[in-house]
Enzyme design. Structure first.
Site, PDB file in Angstrom:
ATOM      1  N   ARG A 187      42.806 101.305  -8.184  1.00  0.00           N
ATOM      2  CA  ARG A 187      41.977 100.940  -8.853  1.00  0.00           C
ATOM      3  C   ARG A 187      41.405 100.025  -8.172  1.00  0.00           C
ATOM      4  NH1 ARG A 187      40.845  96.246 -11.938  1.00  0.00           N
ATOM      5  NH2 ARG A 187      40.243  96.261 -13.593  1.00  0.00           N
ATOM      6  N   LYS A 233      43.754  91.704  -4.860  1.00  0.00           N
ATOM      7  CA  LYS A 233      44.287  90.337  -5.038  1.00  0.00           C
ATOM      8  C   LYS A 233      44.822  88.877  -4.434  1.00  0.00           C
ATOM      9  CE  LYS A 233      45.203  92.956  -9.289  1.00  0.00           C
ATOM     10  NZ  LYS A 233      46.357  93.175 -10.041  1.00  0.00           N
TER      11      LYS A 233
END
Length: 271
Positions: A245, A206
């Site tokens: 994840r 991210k």
């Protein structure tokens, strides 16, 4: 949870695994590296993404899930559509992972309930589901807003017949949240983990992690955020997160195992 994007539009590996043979090969590689479950998605939510037609999304994920299930590989389906979730259920999926927490499709809770499978509900405050860009108004308390919205979505799922014991929650790092808000959520992770539901953490590659290297003047493309991702994995696992994840499994699997060994040595119950 190893990420398998079967779409040309994902932010860090778009198009690499679109071919089914390539997708299956990558899934097997992720399992060999230590993934316990493969999260198969065919619709990107990267900043600027546009939604994939429902028939194309289902046609991409169902054959991959069916083939992996036949090999005994556990899978989840990353989708906001009830029709795609239903196709995945028929193909043998083990978990329905909806980043909209059931808000993008009014039929999703029914499909979840009918499946009897584990489900993951993720926080994403937005008026239009698709691109995760920008930031939403969390009322000055992002952790409180995440808890409140997830409680509402959990209630909707349970009312539709989803068993509470089958629910996992995800605070939605990077989805309409600023870097400061993402760090605040990670700081409050112990409170989420202490709640009633297992917690999935999805920080992999991210932007708020790529900023770690950028702040030091280093190259900061998404793939170069894998070390920072593994650091988040180690801390989240040590705190007792249910699952992480990730795109790159090897380092995160090692991080999970280190955290488990560390907690075991401390005599704690978390691992």
């Amino acid at each position: 949870m190893g990420i398998l994007n079967v779409t040309e539009d994902s932010f860090s590996d778009g198009g690499r695994w679109l071919d089914i043979d390539a997708a299956l090969g990558h899934a097997r590689e992720l399992v060999a590296q230590g993934a316990d479950i493969i999260d198969v998605g065919a619709e990107s939510t990267r900043p600027g993404a546009t939604r994939v037609p429902a028939d194309i999304e289902a046609a991409r994920v169902a054959p991959v899930i069916e083939a992996l299930a036949a090999e005994g590989i556990r899978t989840s389906v990353d989708t906001m559509r009830a029709s795609t979730a239903a196709a995945a259920v028929e193909a043998g999926v083990d978990l329905i992972n909806d980043v909209s927490a059931g808000l993008a499709d009014p039929e999703m809770y029914r499909v979840m309930a009918d499946s009897g499978l584990a489900v993951c509900l993720m926080h994403w405050r937005t008026d239009v589901f698709g691109s995760a860009a920008g930031a939403a108004d969390h009322g000055g308390d992002v952790a409180g807003d995440v808890r409140a919205l997830l409680e509402r979505c959990i209630a909707g799922a349970v009312d539709a017949g989803v068993a509470e014991s089958q629910i996992v929650v995800d605070p939605g790092l990077g989805f309409a949240k600023t870097a400061e808000e993402n760090w605040r959520l990670l700081a409050d992770l112990p409170e989420f983990i202490a709640g009633d539901y297992p917690v999935l953490v999805g920080a992999s590659r991210k932007r708020f992690l790529t900023a770690i290297r950028a702040a030091r003047g280093l190259a900061s493309a998404p793939l170069e955020a894998d070390p920072a991702t593994a650091a988040v994995t180690a801390i989240a696992a040590q705190m007792g997160a249910w699952c992480v994840r990730v795109h790159e499994v090897t380092a995160s699997r090692d991080a999970v195992d280190v955290a488990a060994a560390w907690n075991a040595a401390r005599g704690g119950s978390r691992g």
